[in-house]
Design an enzyme around this catalytic site. Structure first.
Site, PDB file in Angstrom:
ATOM      1  N   PHE A 132      -3.830  -4.525   2.880  1.00 14.62           N
ATOM      2  CA  PHE A 132      -4.039  -3.326   2.074  1.00 14.62           C
ATOM      3  C   PHE A 132      -5.340  -2.692   2.561  1.00 14.62           C
ATOM      4  CE2 PHE A 132      -5.312  -0.970  -1.693  1.00 14.62           C
ATOM      5  CZ  PHE A 132      -4.109  -0.451  -2.144  1.00 14.62           C
ATOM      6  N   ASP A 204      -7.584 -12.686  -1.292  1.00 16.92           N
ATOM      7  CA  ASP A 204      -7.271 -11.575  -2.175  1.00 16.92           C
ATOM      8  C   ASP A 204      -5.934 -11.906  -2.850  1.00 16.92           C
ATOM      9  OD1 ASP A 204      -6.248  -9.194  -3.237  1.00 16.92           O
ATOM     10  OD2 ASP A 204      -7.312  -7.960  -1.785  1.00 16.92           O
ATOM     11  N   TYR A 229      -4.113  -5.303 -12.957  1.00 18.56           N
ATOM     12  CA  TYR A 229      -3.198  -4.258 -13.446  1.00 18.56           C
ATOM     13  C   TYR A 229      -1.825  -4.335 -12.797  1.00 18.56           C
ATOM     14  CZ  TYR A 229      -5.239  -1.993  -9.299  1.00 18.56           C
ATOM     15  OH  TYR A 229      -5.696  -1.733  -8.030  1.00 18.56           O
ATOM     16  N   LYS A 230      -1.594  -5.311 -11.918  1.00 22.33           N
ATOM     17  CA  LYS A 230      -0.279  -5.442 -11.298  1.00 22.33           C
ATOM     18  C   LYS A 230       0.543  -6.449 -12.117  1.00 22.33           C
ATOM     19  CE  LYS A 230      -2.065  -3.797  -6.910  1.00 22.33           C
ATOM     20  NZ  LYS A 230      -2.682  -4.107  -5.625  1.00 22.33           N
ATOM     21  N   ARG A 378       9.842  -0.182  -1.586  1.00 23.01           N
ATOM     22  CA  ARG A 378       9.299  -1.441  -2.102  1.00 23.01           C
ATOM     23  C   ARG A 378       9.801  -1.661  -3.528  1.00 23.01           C
ATOM     24  NH1 ARG A 378       2.918  -2.659  -2.726  1.00 23.01           N
ATOM     25  NH2 ARG A 378       3.213  -0.982  -4.219  1.00 23.01           N
TER      26      ARG A 378
END
Ligand SMILES: *Cc1c(COP(=O)(O)O)cnc(C)c1O
Length: 419
Positions: A132, A204, A229-230, A378
């Site tokens: 990312f 991560d 928040y995922k 995705r």
């Protein structure tokens, strides 16, 4: 798993699902199938009441006294302890704070600080070209901030981790589950390989926490960061976290040395003195409303049996893959997610030359996934609130969008600011 290829099979799998009751803990809008929980998790039912209490009682009525009476000041560490439990963090400490981007900067600075004491010649930071981008941008920013001599070395298909590890490497920054492909690293084996080469590792966990069982302590990890928040359903912009092995906590300084990380913040001294313990990873005043609502998502995750969660996640992602292959074989879809269970996180990605328009059309038809460059559709499969029939229906909607070429409509070609 026996193949589940009819919708009736999926309905009965939902009836047997030991995690089915968790769906009720979330406020899901009617009429959509939400396959984007790996980007923004959904709203826990209890979050609004919690936010209301923080806003009206703690802030509105108790005002500044709340720093003490409601223990606001301790909230980042108190919630950090819960997150640590969730990620098997024995032998380390965790604090909920700031964003993943900032926490990468802090942990990378601390890891380089340790290496500059132990192995000053090691000046290379290894990271993944496919990671990312913010992880790379923050590493680049850290390197620019330091004295010259540091460099970033990117691993990819041409340069493997094994090839990249040499006597110059100080720190390796890896994402456990890749945001685009869903590929999962073997955390324990990779950590020990990196450490055997004399480097420290920062993991991560953004795309794995809440979806994949994690055991930082038994893998002997050095540092970890991640967002909430995922898959943790902490809410938009909810605070991220930092986890540091006990052996490193008081040894290294992190570079964003703000007053919340001071040993005695209210003595207002001129010189910075890092707090002992994980509080030193704090920088400034933290967002209490966001922390409080995020805790609701963490509490739900703590109730869930991680093995059952992983089993269901693998069954759903593998069902998704099988259904796409069986029902939509004649379209140019390329699976870029590993088929092998132990190499896969909790999302499935497919490439399609018209990926952007296909995803827009799918969203208009009630299936919310997302699009990532280049050409990637995705689908986040969050086992806490999705079922087998949801997967079946989502693949059926994808089949219709492709078979009927619904994606060709002009309105599906226009891009917004966020994709
Ligand atoms: C989502 C994600 C981030 C997000 O970083 P923020 O600072 O919270 O915006 C960072 N790294 C990875 C690997 C991610 O998946």
């Amino acid at each position: 798993m026996t193949p589940l290829l009819t919708r009736e099979d999926c309905l009965s799998a939902d009836e047997r699902d030991p995690l089915a009751m968790y769906r009720n803990r979330f406020d899901l809008p009617e009429g959509i199938i939400y396959l984007d929980g790996n980007s923004l998790g959904v709203l826990p039912r209890d979050a609004a009441a919690r936010a209301n209490r923080v806003i009206h009682q703690e802030w509105g009525t108790d005002l500044i006294g709340s720093w003490n009476t409601h223990r606001w000041f301790e909230m980042p560490v108190r919630i950090g302890e819960k997150i640590s439990e969730l990620i098997g963090g024995t032998g380390g400490a965790c604090v909920a704070t700031d964003t993943t981007s900032l926490n990468i900067f802090k942990t990378l600075g601390a890891a380089l600080d340790i290496q500059s004491q132990d192995h000053p010649r090691r000046r290379v930071v290894v990271a993944e070209r496919e990671s990312f981008p913010t992880d790379l941008y923050m590493a680049e920013g850290m390197i620019r901030t330091l004295d010259s001599g540091y460099e970033l070395r990117l691993i990819d298909d041409a340069l493997t981790l094994d090839d990249a590890l040499d006597d110059d490497v100080a720190v390796v920054l890896l994402t456990q589950v890749n945001y685009r492909t869903g590929r999962l690293w073997d955390m324990a084996a990779t950590t020990s390989k990196i450490q055997a080469a004399g480097a420290l590792v920062i993991w991560d966990l953004c795309h794995s926490i809440g979806a994949v069982p994690i055991a930082l302590g038994s893998a002997n990890v050095d540092f970890a960061v991640g967002c909430t928040y995922k898959y943790l359903n902490g809410g938009p912009g909810s605070p991220a976290f930092v986890w540091v092995a006990d052996r490193h906590v008081n040894r290294a300084r992190q570079p964003l040395s703000g007053w919340w990380g001071h040993q005695k913040p209210f003595e207002m001294t001129v010189r910075y003195e890092p707090s002992t313990g994980i509080r030193r990873y704090l920088t400034g005043t933290q967002p209490m409303i966001s922390l409080a609502t995020m805790e609701v998502g963490v509490d739900i995750a703590l109730e869930v049996d991680q093995t059952a969660l992983r089993t269901k996640s693998l069954e759903l992602t593998s069902l998704f893959i099988s259904l796409v292959e069986e029902r939509i074989p004649h379209h140019p879809l390329t699976l870029i997610t590993p088929r092998q269970d132990d190499e896969r996180g909790s999302h499935v990605s497919l490439r399609h030359p018209e990926g952007f328009a296909v995803m827009k059309a799918l969203i208009a038809n009630g299936v919310i996934g997302d699009y990532r460059e280049p050409e990637v559709l995705r689908f986040g499969i969050t086992p806490l609130y999705l079922g087998y029939t949801d997967v079946w229906d989502a693949v059926e909607a994808l089949r219709r969008v492709l078979d009927e070429e619904l994606w060709r409509a002009p309105e599906f070609q226009i891009r917004g600011a966020v994709t």
